[in-house]
Design a protein around this motif. Structure first.
Motif: not given
Length: 487
Positions: A176-180, A193-200, A202-208, A317-324
């Motif tokens: 299912a779509p997830r917010k990261v 930045t908040v993204f939503e990842f989904s499949k549309q 057959g294409v994986f979509v990363i949307e800001v 928010i389903d997942e938080v990723v630390l970067v930097g």
């Protein structure tokens, strides 16, 4: 052999990767001359040192020379991009601005990597930039790299690059779509930045969904706080009395203490400073108190803007990723965990390499035309013109990249002395108050194209977030289209 590079152009360090077409993966590339004394194997300090003979040195050797002779070095130039900052270089007697310094750094990178690869030409580069960067900063980075002989395929936002590299999104094609949320804190900038990842289809979509940031907040600020405490509390000397050499030495000590305390509970140092020689012990608790007082409100304000302006709550928010690299500081991680009220999952990759790896992966996407992944990016700040003393947005915040605004007509303002139009100033910001927005460029107008004084304007962006414009006469005919000039 093709040579496509992803460049994470950071405030404190640079990290470069190469897309390996044969293995279909990214590999780190650290120019040998830049990393000779590096504490990390694959990334190097974003410092440039200007020698008296005109030679330019970048990386670890430049950092060492810069600490000894700070009047001939530039540290953390990324913080000055888009400003009027200049510095006179003592060894050369020349004055440089942020554009010249960035160009020179890219030029050294270009030459050194080519040398390491037997003189091979670099086919193209993807350079990452903070999402918080507006047109002026993006344009300067792109032009500086081009002036250094690098072909810029694309500027890619750091959180987008990190999302690609982290593979934070589920590999389950039926998920299912997830917010990261990507929390990216480097040496000088914070991007959330908040993204939503989904499949549309057959294409994986990363949307800001939304983005927010702070262009001058990062590990450099922690270093400054630690340096101040070191100088005032331990050495008990006046900051104003320090010469530039001692200032850089103290910053180096503070940076080493910060990095050590990310792994250990305490850190002891011995300093020689005239009559002020001292043994001093930093603790992780001390570091945490400094970070909390400096960062808490600023970080939470940015998180609020990113989450709530997207119409979400913390629990959405389903997942938080630390970067930097600065997210390695335990106190920073604690602040983010406190905000969301839950522990964060451990990154599957080192936070310091995510952005560079994502840039390299994007090179592969460009080369191979990957069709099963689509990235939907949006403008972080509205873009418009000054009208009635206010900022009138034409392209709204969160408008899609590579889209133009609707056409709007204005009456040209003529200089009462010459009768000539003074041009159209373009602004970027998220407020109607013109004084809080940034003037990002100017469109010069040829009055002969608009004899009745009516001019239509459309604003848009390219795939890198660079601002484009189109001008129309009163008949609706497009008479000019170009990239926005900073002048």
């Amino acid at each position: 052999m093709s040579l496509y590079l992803g460049i994470d152009f950071g405030t404190s360090t640079n990290y470069i990767t190469r897309w390996d077409q044969e293995k279909r993966t990214v590999v780190p590339v650290c120019p040998s001359k830049m990393a000779q004394y590096a504490s990390h194997r694959n990334w190097f300090p974003n410092v440039i040192y200007y020698e008296a003979n005109g030679n330019k040195v970048v990386g670890s050797t430049a950092q060492i020379q810069g600490i000894r002779y700070p009047d001939s070095a530039v540290f953390s130039v990324k913080r000055e991009i888009g400003t009027q900052w200049t510095k006179q270089i003592r060894n050369t007697g020349k004055t440089v601005g942020a554009f010249e310094v960035c160009r020179d750094i890219f030029n050294v990178i270009n030459n050194n990597i080519r040398e390491d690869f037997g003189g091979a030409l670099i086919d193209g580069v993807v350079i990452t930039v903070p999402y918080a960067y507006q047109h002026r900063e993006r344009s300067l980075i792109q032009k500086a790299a081009n002036a250094a002989g690098l072909h810029v395929i694309r500027l890619l936002e750091e959180p987008v690059a990190a999302a690609l590299a982290q593979s934070v999104f589920s590999q389950d094609q039926d998920a299912a779509p997830r917010k990261v949320l990507i929390f990216d804190l480097g040496g000088g900038t914070l991007d959330v930045t908040v993204f939503e990842f989904s499949k549309q289809d057959g294409v994986f979509v990363i949307e800001v969904l939304n983005t927010a940031g702070h262009k001058k907040l990062g590990g450099d600020d922690i270093d400054e706080k630690l340096k101040t405490k070191l100088v005032e509390d331990a050495l008990k000397i006046d900051l104003e009395e320090q010469d530039p050499l001692k200032n850089q030495e103290m910053l180096k000590e503070a940076r080493e203490a910060k990095e050590a305390l990310s792994e250990e509970e305490d850190y002891e140092m011995y300093l020689e400073y005239g009559a002020h020689d001292v043994d001093w012990q930093f603790t992780r608790e001390t570091l945490g108190s400094l970070v909390d007082s400096e960062f808490r409100s600023k970080i939470y304000d940015v998180l609020d803007d990113a989450v709530f302006d997207a119409g979400l709550e913390e629990g959405d928010i389903d997942e938080v990723v630390l970067v930097g690299g600065s997210t390695n500081v335990p106190a920073i991680r604690a602040l983010v965990e406190n905000y969301f009220g839950r522990p964060l999952l451990k990154n599957r990759k080192d936070p310091e390499v995510l952005v560079g790896e994502g840039a390299g992966l994007y090179c592969g996407m460009e080369i191979n035309g990957i069709a099963n992944l689509r990235i939907i990016q949006k403008v972080s700040h509205a873009i418009g013109v000054k009208s009635g003393g206010k900022m009138k947005p034409l392209l709204q915040r969160n408008s899609l990249y590579q889209k133009f605004s609707e056409k709007e007509f204005f009456t040209l303002n003529r200089d009462p002395r010459s009768g000539m139009n003074t041009g159209i100033d373009i602004y970027q910001g998220n407020s109607a108050r013109i004084e809080t927005c940034t003037k990002i460029g100017r469109i010069a107008v040829n009055l002969m194209d608009f004899p009745d004084g009516k001019i239509g304007i459309r604003l848009g962006t390219d795939e890198s977030g660079i601002v484009l414009y189109e001008l129309y006469n009163s008949s609706g005919q497009c008479v000019e289209q170009d990239q926005l000039s900073e002048k």
